[in-house]
Scaffold this motif. Structure first.
Motif, PDB file in Angstrom:
ATOM      1  N   HIS A  21       0.784  -1.241   0.120  1.00  0.00           N
ATOM      2  CA  HIS A  21      -0.056   0.091   0.008  1.00  0.00           C
ATOM      3  C   HIS A  21       0.986   1.376   0.017  1.00  0.00           C
ATOM      4  O   HIS A  21       0.437   2.126  -0.725  1.00  0.00           O
ATOM      5  CB  HIS A  21      -1.214   0.022   1.257  1.00  0.00           C
ATOM      6  CG  HIS A  21      -0.627  -0.567   2.383  1.00  0.00           C
ATOM      7  ND1 HIS A  21      -0.446  -2.028   2.950  1.00  0.00           N
ATOM      8  CD2 HIS A  21       0.064   0.108   3.377  1.00  0.00           C
ATOM      9  CE1 HIS A  21       0.063  -1.999   3.969  1.00  0.00           C
ATOM     10  NE2 HIS A  21       0.473  -0.919   4.283  1.00  0.00           N
ATOM     11  N   HIS A  22       1.949   1.320   0.727  1.00  0.00           N
ATOM     12  CA  HIS A  22       2.682   2.373   0.983  1.00  0.00           C
ATOM     13  C   HIS A  22       3.212   2.935  -0.549  1.00  0.00           C
ATOM     14  O   HIS A  22       2.914   3.998  -0.763  1.00  0.00           O
ATOM     15  CB  HIS A  22       3.752   2.268   1.810  1.00  0.00           C
ATOM     16  CG  HIS A  22       4.342   3.270   2.033  1.00  0.00           C
ATOM     17  ND1 HIS A  22       4.181   4.440   3.375  1.00  0.00           N
ATOM     18  CD2 HIS A  22       5.672   4.235   1.514  1.00  0.00           C
ATOM     19  CE1 HIS A  22       4.918   5.478   3.372  1.00  0.00           C
ATOM     20  NE2 HIS A  22       5.765   5.366   2.431  1.00  0.00           N
ATOM     21  N   GLY A  81      -8.816   0.700   0.781  1.00  0.00           N
ATOM     22  CA  GLY A  81      -8.982  -0.377   1.757  1.00  0.00           C
ATOM     23  C   GLY A  81      -8.052  -1.631   1.500  1.00  0.00           C
ATOM     24  O   GLY A  81      -7.591  -1.653   0.399  1.00  0.00           O
ATOM     25  N   ILE A 101      -4.445  -3.453   5.804  1.00  0.00           N
ATOM     26  CA  ILE A 101      -3.590  -2.311   5.952  1.00  0.00           C
ATOM     27  C   ILE A 101      -3.705  -2.056   7.319  1.00  0.00           C
ATOM     28  O   ILE A 101      -4.462  -1.722   7.910  1.00  0.00           O
ATOM     29  CB  ILE A 101      -3.870  -1.081   5.134  1.00  0.00           C
ATOM     30  CG1 ILE A 101      -4.075  -1.292   3.653  1.00  0.00           C
ATOM     31  CG2 ILE A 101      -3.203   0.357   5.710  1.00  0.00           C
ATOM     32  CD1 ILE A 101      -4.750  -0.040   3.025  1.00  0.00           C
ATOM     33  N   ASP A 117      -3.110  -0.584  11.265  1.00  0.00           N
ATOM     34  CA  ASP A 117      -3.630   0.698  11.438  1.00  0.00           C
ATOM     35  C   ASP A 117      -2.460   1.729  11.681  1.00  0.00           C
ATOM     36  O   ASP A 117      -2.779   2.758  11.527  1.00  0.00           O
ATOM     37  CB  ASP A 117      -4.233   0.401  13.040  1.00  0.00           C
ATOM     38  CG  ASP A 117      -5.536  -0.153  13.132  1.00  0.00           C
ATOM     39  OD1 ASP A 117      -6.269  -0.390  11.985  1.00  0.00           O
ATOM     40  OD2 ASP A 117      -5.893  -0.562  14.289  1.00  0.00           O
ATOM     41  N   ASP A 158      -0.194   1.957   9.738  1.00  0.00           N
ATOM     42  CA  ASP A 158       0.443   2.555   8.531  1.00  0.00           C
ATOM     43  C   ASP A 158      -0.787   3.520   8.063  1.00  0.00           C
ATOM     44  O   ASP A 158      -0.466   4.322   7.192  1.00  0.00           O
ATOM     45  CB  ASP A 158       0.229   1.359   7.425  1.00  0.00           C
ATOM     46  CG  ASP A 158       1.465   0.499   7.708  1.00  0.00           C
ATOM     47  OD1 ASP A 158       2.194   0.707   8.705  1.00  0.00           O
ATOM     48  OD2 ASP A 158       1.703  -0.435   6.928  1.00  0.00           O
ATOM     49  N   VAL A 159      -1.816   3.870   8.711  1.00  0.00           N
ATOM     50  CA  VAL A 159      -2.876   4.613   8.209  1.00  0.00           C
ATOM     51  C   VAL A 159      -2.444   6.196   8.148  1.00  0.00           C
ATOM     52  O   VAL A 159      -2.659   6.858   7.123  1.00  0.00           O
ATOM     53  CB  VAL A 159      -4.167   4.439   8.791  1.00  0.00           C
ATOM     54  CG1 VAL A 159      -5.400   5.211   8.336  1.00  0.00           C
ATOM     55  CG2 VAL A 159      -4.712   2.752   8.497  1.00  0.00           C
ATOM     56  N   LEU A 205      -0.553   7.140   5.245  1.00  0.00           N
ATOM     57  CA  LEU A 205      -1.223   7.262   3.987  1.00  0.00           C
ATOM     58  C   LEU A 205      -2.085   8.341   3.872  1.00  0.00           C
ATOM     59  O   LEU A 205      -2.022   9.219   2.857  1.00  0.00           O
ATOM     60  CB  LEU A 205      -1.945   5.939   3.679  1.00  0.00           C
ATOM     61  CG  LEU A 205      -1.532   4.849   3.709  1.00  0.00           C
ATOM     62  CD1 LEU A 205      -2.265   3.395   3.487  1.00  0.00           C
ATOM     63  CD2 LEU A 205      -0.153   4.640   2.665  1.00  0.00           C
ATOM     64  N   LEU A 206      -2.607   8.820   5.195  1.00  0.00           N
ATOM     65  CA  LEU A 206      -3.437  10.009   5.115  1.00  0.00           C
ATOM     66  C   LEU A 206      -2.668  11.317   4.967  1.00  0.00           C
ATOM     67  O   LEU A 206      -2.902  12.163   4.298  1.00  0.00           O
ATOM     68  CB  LEU A 206      -4.188  10.054   6.391  1.00  0.00           C
ATOM     69  CG  LEU A 206      -5.312   8.872   6.612  1.00  0.00           C
ATOM     70  CD1 LEU A 206      -5.910   9.199   8.047  1.00  0.00           C
ATOM     71  CD2 LEU A 206      -6.300   8.926   5.686  1.00  0.00           C
ATOM     72  N   ILE A 245      -8.783   5.823   4.634  1.00  0.00           N
ATOM     73  CA  ILE A 245      -8.548   4.283   4.504  1.00  0.00           C
ATOM     74  C   ILE A 245      -9.396   3.454   5.476  1.00  0.00           C
ATOM     75  O   ILE A 245      -9.701   3.492   6.375  1.00  0.00           O
ATOM     76  CB  ILE A 245      -7.014   3.979   5.076  1.00  0.00           C
ATOM     77  CG1 ILE A 245      -6.370   4.849   4.554  1.00  0.00           C
ATOM     78  CG2 ILE A 245      -6.792   2.363   5.003  1.00  0.00           C
ATOM     79  CD1 ILE A 245      -5.792   4.547   2.951  1.00  0.00           C
ATOM     80  N   GLY A 294     -10.709  -0.080   6.816  1.00  0.00           N
ATOM     81  CA  GLY A 294     -10.089  -1.280   7.014  1.00  0.00           C
ATOM     82  C   GLY A 294     -11.057  -2.466   6.986  1.00  0.00           C
ATOM     83  O   GLY A 294     -12.146  -2.319   6.664  1.00  0.00           O
TER      84      GLY A 294
END
Lengths: 560, 139
Positions: free
Chosen positions: B69-70, B93, B96, B98, B100-101, B104-105, B112, B114
């Motif tokens: 995802h990253h 979604g 992923i 938590d 890492d969220v 991403l934000l 995101i 989950g």
């Protein structure tokens, strides 16, 4: 199974039972107006001998190790030997994964199951642009025989059986395994294990296809032929319903589509001149163990019976070993929740129990943290111990097929068989599985079921503890998640550079050209040519690259 | 303008073949009255961004279960920036963690979602987000 007078008496008693219920139900109503399995099969209040009036014990249930194998594929089942506790594992580099395998074996795991990363599964080397960000993520990165040698370092291939989840490039990875065996002094006839090698379900549900159906089927039948002569203990395919179920199918669809895939492979192999009584012995299967416990037990039993009938009636097979459906099971990853992850331990235990009561030959139990990441060593340990507790403590293994004869189980077994046979007839009418996939029929059926399931969860018709019922406001997670080092891709690229400069590149070029020529002549078996290339350290990406040029690539038939 | 249907790309970047979630979301968004373009598997970030721009999409929904995802979020957002198309909402979604969220934000993902998220949550979020965006554009 019962004589007429008995049945009449049962009918009478059932009638009075229902009469009494009419009075009491208004005061004490049932929890739901309709009870259904997770696949939507209505579950009756009570099953009685009346549900099995047509049942012919000798011909439909019979004895374990005997046709139609409803009760199991071996005469003594787990009284003789427990199932193989085979944990699917692999991440990061060959070195890291080798450590995990040796840990699992030291903890009483009885076989290995290799997870490859996506570039490996799709035939790209780690330095391919499409491999960016994916190296070592969902499995171990294997580019060449050099990586494979490290992966099985200090693991004796004559003692441990290995299952490899590899499909489109299965022949390349099998070739590497054979070569590692050679280096350990283990000849190919002593190697035991399985390659998944099931391309049809990749088109339907899993997505790691490379080549179009025709050359893919040829690679598969080449493996059947090669192994029957050279690697006789190898399961040449693991025809998988697991991923079909994970993609959202019902239980009946899972076995229907799996067996329909199996029929397509058998037909292709017969067309290639192979004998189903010979290659049929090395076909193996792979199913999912989902939440509806009784339905799952029934599903495994139905699948076994159906396959024996198909092999006998459709293909005229007579060798008992080629009639038996031997299967691996994995608990349902899609039922794991990110919420209250510890609950997953219990879910997995129940699912695992259903597969044992269904007569599985090997089992992978999921770890509690898998809705969040790849499992840690600790969570994998718990999952493995779960199997050991079922196997060594629960006592369910002491008698063969203990749920046989349960009115509910036998009725559900019949019902799932009936539903699955309807799908198979429909697929036959369409002209077989390849056409059904081309038309998007199978994909559509699965997606519709997946969408229905999602709606049922959102409307709370299906309960998911911790998600739509019994939620906790604040969740604290007090365990660590596994992290794959982002450097894996970089390290693999460095390794590849070194490999390419250190090997005999002339030999590699020749071997690749040889594969190209072999690929053009369908009367030639590809396997020896691939083994030859692997032996001189041609990479997986190079071999698949040649085959991509020759065979072309499959493009997805998008169905929504 | 505000009455125009919401157009959303549902995308599967990279090599991940798990498309159950993407397809369920695509159908739910469609059932909620949006125009959904589902890309299918094995899309490069370039292909996804090109499709979004060509289709004049309001949003891109990315589904990743492979742990990559990253890489994919940052590349897609970078490309949107290069194309001066940062008005396209990015959400996603999959599997992923938590932890890492926030990253991403921070790079520009709108949300995101989950495992266990309801489709209604996604639909409602996207509707209000697009509404917000269109109001801003009108102003």
């Amino acid at each position: 199974m019962f004589d007429k007078t008995q049945l009449e008496e049962i009918e009478k008693l059932k009638h009075s039972y229902e009469k009494a219920l009419e009075k009491s139900l208004p005061k004490g109503p049932e929890r739901k107006s309709e009870f259904k399995t997770v696949s939507g099969i209505p579950v009756k209040r009570i099953y009685t001998p009346e549900d099995l009036t047509d049942m012919d014990y000798c011909h439909e249930i019979g004895f374990p190790g005997e046709y139609p194998y409803t009760r199991g594929v071996q005469p003594t089942m787990y009284r003789g030997r427990l199932w193989t506790m085979r944990m699917y594992a692999g991440f990061s580099t060959a070195e890291e994964s080798n450590k995990r395998y040796r840990y699992l074996l030291s903890q009483g795991g009885s076989g290995l199951s290799v997870a490859f990363d996506l570039p490996t599964q799709i035939g790209y080397d780690s330095d391919h642009p499409m491999a960016q960000g994916e190296c070592g993520k969902v499995g171990v990165a294997i580019d060449s025989l050099a990586d494979m040698e490290i992966l099985f370092d200090q693991i004796p291939l004559d003692k441990v059986s290995t299952s490899m989840t590899i499909n489109a490039p299965a022949s390349v990875l099998l070739a590497m395994y054979i070569c590692v065996g050679e280096k350990q002094g283990v000849s190919s006839d002593k190697l035991a294990g399985t390659i998944q090698n099931d391309i049809l379900k990749e088109y339907i549900a899993r997505g790691t296809y490379i080549f179009p159906p025709k050359p893919s089927m040829r690679l598969i039948t080449d493996i059947f032929e090669f192994c029957s002569k050279n690697v006789p203990k190898w399961n040449t395919i693991s025809i998988s319903g697991y991923h079909i179920r994970e993609a959202g199918s019902t239980a009946a669809q899972e076995i229907a589509f799996t067996l329909a895939d199996a029929i397509a492979y058998v037909e292709a192999a017969i067309k290639a001149g192979l004998d189903p009584d010979v290659f049929g012995k090395r076909l193996s299967f792979f199913f999912n163990a989902h939440n509806s416990f009784l339905e799952e037990v029934a599903k495994f039993r139905a699948a076994r019976r159906m396959w024996a009938i198909i092999m006998k009636n459709r293909f005229g097979v007579s060798d008992p070993k080629a009639l038996t459906l031997r299967f691996h099971t994995q608990t349902a990853g899609c039922t794991l929740t990110a919420q209250q992850p510890e609950n997953n331990i219990i879910r997995v235990a129940l699912q695992a129990l259903s597969s044992v009561l269904g007569g599985t030959q090997s089992l992978h139990t999921n770890s509690m943290d898998e809705a969040l990441a790849l499992p840690t060593e600790k969570s994998v340990g718990i999952a493995l111990k779960t199997q050991q507790i079922i196997g060594y403590e629960s006592g369910v293994t002491d008698t063969v097929d203990p749920l046989a004869g349960s009115y509910a189980i036998e009725s559900l077994t019949n019902e799932i068989q009936m539903k699955a046979e309807e799908y198979i007839s429909k697929i036959d009418e369409m002209g077989g599985m390849l056409t059904a996939i081309e038309k998007g029929y199978v994909q559509k059926q699965i997606q519709d079921a997946a969408y229905e399931y999602q709606k049922a969860v959102e409307s709370s018709e299906i309960t998911v503890v911790g998600v739509n019922k019994f939620q906790m406001k604040e969740e604290e997670r007090d365990f660590q998640l596994l992290r794959v080092d982002e450097k894996v891709g970089h390290n693999q690229i460095e390794k590849l550079k070194k490999l390419r400069s250190g090997r005999d590149n002339l030999a590699v070029r020749e071997a690749l050209e040889d594969i190209r020529q072999a690929s053009r002549d369908t009367s030639v078996n590809m396997m020896p040519h691939i083994i030859n290339a692997v032996r001189c350290y041609a990479t997986e990406g190079e071999i698949c690259g040649v085959l991509r040029e020759e065979f072309g690539e499959y493009t997805e038939n998008i169905v929504l | 303008m505000t009455h125009e249907k919401i157009r959303v790309i549902v995308a599967k970047p990279g090599l991940d073949g798990h498309d159950r979630g993407a397809k369920v979301i695509a159908r739910a968004l469609r059932d909620a009255g949006m125009e959904v373009i589902y890309t299918g598997l094995r899309q490069t970030p370039e292909q996804i961004v090109d499709t979004a721009i060509q289709e004049d999409a309001d949003a891109i929904g990315i589904s990743i279960l492979s742990g990559a995802h990253h890489f994919y979020f940052s590349r897609i957002i970078e490309l949107l920036k290069e194309h001066e198309a940062l008005d396209i909402i990015v959400f996603g979604g999959g599997v992923i963690p938590d932890d890492d969220v926030p990253a991403l934000l921070a790079m520009g993902a709108g949300a995101i979602f989950g495992p266990g998220t309801t489709t209604t949550t996604c639909v409602d979020w996207l509707k209000s987000k697009v509404h917000e965006k269109r109001t801003l554009e009108m102003a």
